[in-house]
Design an enzyme around this catalytic site. Structure first.
Site, PDB file in Angstrom:
ATOM      1  N   HIS A   1       0.810  -1.226   0.000  1.00  0.00           N
ATOM      2  CA  HIS A   1       0.000   0.000   0.000  1.00  0.00           C
ATOM      3  C   HIS A   1       0.844   1.277   0.000  1.00  0.00           C
ATOM      4  O   HIS A   1       0.297   2.367  -0.207  1.00  0.00           O
ATOM      5  CB  HIS A   1      -0.919   0.052   1.230  1.00  0.00           C
ATOM      6  CG  HIS A   1      -1.948  -1.032   1.281  1.00  0.00           C
ATOM      7  ND1 HIS A   1      -2.792  -1.320   0.228  1.00  0.00           N
ATOM      8  CD2 HIS A   1      -2.275  -1.918   2.269  1.00  0.00           C
ATOM      9  CE1 HIS A   1      -3.590  -2.327   0.570  1.00  0.00           C
ATOM     10  NE2 HIS A   1      -3.287  -2.710   1.790  1.00  0.00           N
TER      11      HIS A   1
ATOM     12  N   ASP B   1      -2.773 -10.580  -2.331  1.00  0.00           N
ATOM     13  CA  ASP B   1      -3.320 -10.096  -1.060  1.00  0.00           C
ATOM     14  C   ASP B   1      -4.769  -9.687  -1.305  1.00  0.00           C
ATOM     15  O   ASP B   1      -5.120  -9.215  -2.384  1.00  0.00           O
ATOM     16  CB  ASP B   1      -2.492  -8.902  -0.576  1.00  0.00           C
ATOM     17  CG  ASP B   1      -2.864  -8.440   0.815  1.00  0.00           C
ATOM     18  OD1 ASP B   1      -2.105  -8.723   1.758  1.00  0.00           O
ATOM     19  OD2 ASP B   1      -3.923  -7.774   0.953  1.00  0.00           O
TER      20      ASP B   1
ATOM     21  N   HIS C   1      -6.382  -7.258  -0.313  1.00  0.00           N
ATOM     22  CA  HIS C   1      -6.545  -5.813  -0.502  1.00  0.00           C
ATOM     23  C   HIS C   1      -5.857  -5.382  -1.794  1.00  0.00           C
ATOM     24  O   HIS C   1      -4.942  -6.052  -2.281  1.00  0.00           O
ATOM     25  CB  HIS C   1      -5.976  -5.072   0.713  1.00  0.00           C
ATOM     26  CG  HIS C   1      -6.594  -5.534   2.006  1.00  0.00           C
ATOM     27  ND1 HIS C   1      -5.970  -6.413   2.852  1.00  0.00           N
ATOM     28  CD2 HIS C   1      -7.804  -5.273   2.545  1.00  0.00           C
ATOM     29  CE1 HIS C   1      -6.759  -6.666   3.892  1.00  0.00           C
ATOM     30  NE2 HIS C   1      -7.889  -5.995   3.720  1.00  0.00           N
TER      31      HIS C   1
ATOM     32  N   ASP D   1      -4.670 -12.813   3.500  1.00  0.00           N
ATOM     33  CA  ASP D   1      -5.905 -12.303   4.083  1.00  0.00           C
ATOM     34  C   ASP D   1      -7.132 -12.601   3.223  1.00  0.00           C
ATOM     35  O   ASP D   1      -8.251 -12.230   3.600  1.00  0.00           O
ATOM     36  CB  ASP D   1      -5.796 -10.813   4.449  1.00  0.00           C
ATOM     37  CG  ASP D   1      -4.943 -10.015   3.493  1.00  0.00           C
ATOM     38  OD1 ASP D   1      -4.744 -10.490   2.360  1.00  0.00           O
ATOM     39  OD2 ASP D   1      -4.504  -8.912   3.851  1.00  0.00           O
TER      40      ASP D   1
HETATM   41  C1  9RB Z   1      -8.164   3.694   9.535  1.00  0.00           C
HETATM   42  C2  9RB Z   1      -8.645   2.891   8.560  1.00  0.00           C
HETATM   43  C3  9RB Z   1      -7.691  -0.286   7.131  1.00  0.00           C
HETATM   44  C4  9RB Z   1      -6.320  -0.252   6.983  1.00  0.00           C
HETATM   45  C5  9RB Z   1      -5.649  -1.358   6.451  1.00  0.00           C
HETATM   46  C6  9RB Z   1      -6.339  -2.498   6.093  1.00  0.00           C
HETATM   47  C7  9RB Z   1      -5.690  -3.687   5.543  1.00  0.00           C
HETATM   48  C8  9RB Z   1      -4.441  -3.720   5.144  1.00  0.00           C
HETATM   49  C9  9RB Z   1      -3.861  -4.912   4.578  1.00  0.00           C
HETATM   50  C10 9RB Z   1      -7.706  -2.529   6.254  1.00  0.00           C
HETATM   51  C11 9RB Z   1      -8.371  -1.427   6.771  1.00  0.00           C
HETATM   52  C12 9RB Z   1      -9.937   3.310   8.308  1.00  0.00           C
HETATM   53  C13 9RB Z   1      -6.837   3.638  10.160  1.00  0.00           C
HETATM   54  C14 9RB Z   1     -10.861   2.725   7.318  1.00  0.00           C
HETATM   55  O1  9RB Z   1      -3.903  -6.009   5.046  1.00  0.00           O
HETATM   56  N1  9RB Z   1      -3.289  -4.824   3.404  1.00  0.00           N
HETATM   57  O2  9RB Z   1      -2.793  -5.858   2.743  1.00  0.00           O
HETATM   58  N2  9RB Z   1      -8.428   0.776   7.633  1.00  0.00           N
HETATM   59  N3  9RB Z   1      -7.943   1.899   8.013  1.00  0.00           N
HETATM   60  N4  9RB Z   1     -10.186   4.337   9.079  1.00  0.00           N
HETATM   61  N5  9RB Z   1      -9.143   4.582   9.823  1.00  0.00           N
HETATM   62  C15 9RB Z   1      -9.066   5.655  10.787  1.00  0.00           C
HETATM   63 ZN    ZN Z   2      -4.129  -7.211   2.857  1.00  0.00          ZN
END
Ligand code: 9RB
Ligand code: ZN
Length: 365
Positions: free
Chosen positions: A137, A174, A176, A262
């Protein structure tokens, strides 16, 4: 057949701190302090299973080194590097790190570089880099989604700069969207980025089929968003009908896989159903394609995957596939997950895959 393997204990010392999953703990909001989802357990337990099962004896241990400023700055801005040197979050407010976090992130990026260099130099046939923190990311000017440095992009830039590698395909499995790798190479027709992910999970509003690369790189970004609930059959179809044909058309000199787990059946951060045998099949299709297209040169770089109990079996199956193991470690969870209803390709998944097939014609050959 030699398979390189990168792991370092420092990867487990990357400290994402006390959180409530991915939010800062805050008792005032009812957010009881717990761990961050991206903690050391899942990856450390992959390494421990690789040791305990004896698979480690069939691997060639590669030593990671820290990525240098020069290597990092091929991809990232100096301002981003400075933030990692002095801060405690990689830039999006959701990617925390403890003291010395930059040193560990350098060792993760350098671990993928070491794996890629060893494969390109012919020291090993293929390689698995079990690194942490993850990278897919991270953007040139910021980290995001638990990622500090763009590990794979940095490794791609390294082997192109120092080894004369020209065409690299990055396949991101992945769950995502691999938005960072895609952004770094969006305008570059010599780097194909293919991301297979659950539709609209993270980053929000990212990874649509309509994101196809920019300018001279149009066609070199391929996105395969899949509906929630996709299992082994849906992933197998996506590989056979989109990802492998994309590789065939692009004809890479090297393949790098963003190997997240994931999409697994028990992951807390997505809603897919892939099992260890499904990950083995996905990996085998990529390894087989690399065998036909680029003398087997393929590197897997570990990304997400947050169930500490099941991720080790999934990653173990992938590493076995790389090493050509003929008597694999049985997946003790197979009776629970392999036979769940919906593992086979469903009509709405088939629709999503058919739509992505239409992207193949514009991939630069
Ligand atoms: C935050 C948010 C996320 C951040 C990262 C992932 C997965 C990453 C991964 C999923 C949700 C939101 C910090 C929405 O495994 N990548 O391969 N969400 N992050 N709001 N806020 C405050
Ligand atoms: Zn992921």
């Amino acid at each position: 057949m030699a398979t390189g393997y990168v792991y370092h204990e420092l990867y487990g010392w990357h400290d994402t701190g006390t959180h409530a999953g991915l939010l800062p703990a805050d008792p005032r909001r009812g957010l009881q302090p717990h761990r961050h989802f991206e903690n050391a357990e899942a990856k450390r337990r992959v390494h421990e299973l690789v040791v305990v099962s004896g698979l480690i004896d069939r691997l060639t241990r590669l030593r990671p080194r820290p990525a240098s400023d020069e290597e990092i700055l091929r991809v990232h801005t100096a301002a981003h590097l400075a933030r990692l040197a002095s801060g405690s979050d990689a830039g999006d407010g959701g990617s925390p790190f403890g003291p010395g976090g930059l040193d560990i992130a350098r060792l993760a990026a350098g671990g993928v570089i070491a794996a890629a260099e060893s494969v390109v130099d012919g020291e090993v046939d293929n390689a698995y880099a079990l690194v942490r923190p993850p990278g897919h990311h991270a953007l040139p000017d910021t980290g995001m989604g638990f990622c500090l440095l763009a590990n794979i992009a940095i490794a791609v830039a390294a082997v192109r700069a120092t080894r004369g590698v020209r065409r690299v395909a990055v396949v991101d499995i992945d769950v995502h969207h691999g938005n960072g790798t895609q952004a770094v190479f969006a305008a570059d027709p010599d780097v194909l980025t293919v991301s297979v992910h659950q539709e609209r999970v993270f980053p929000p509003d990212s990874g649509h089929r309509t994101e196809r690369g920019e300018g001279a790189g149009f066609g070199s970004a391929v996105n395969v968003p899949l509906p929630p609930g996709t299992g082994n059959g849906g992933y197998a179809a996506a590989m056979a009908r989109v990802v492998v044909p994309a590789l065939e058309r692009f004809a890479p000199d090297l393949v790098i896989v963003a190997a997240g787990y994931d999409a697994g059946a028990t992951d807390p951060l997505a809603r897919m159903m892939v099992t260890a045998s499904g990950f083995r099949a996905i990996a085998s299709s990529l390894i087989e394609a690399a065998g036909r297209l680029c003398a087997g040169r393929i590197v897997f770089a570990h990304e997400g995957g947050y169930d500490p109990v099941y991720v080790p079996f999934c990653a173990h199956a992938v590493i076995e596939a790389l090493a050509g193991v003929t008597e694999p470690l049985p997946d003790p969870f197979s009776p629970n997950f392999d036979f769940m209803a919906g593992q086979d390709l469903q009509p709405h998944q088939e629709e999503a895959i058919a739509a992505a097939e239409a992207l193949l014609a514009d991939i630069p050959g």
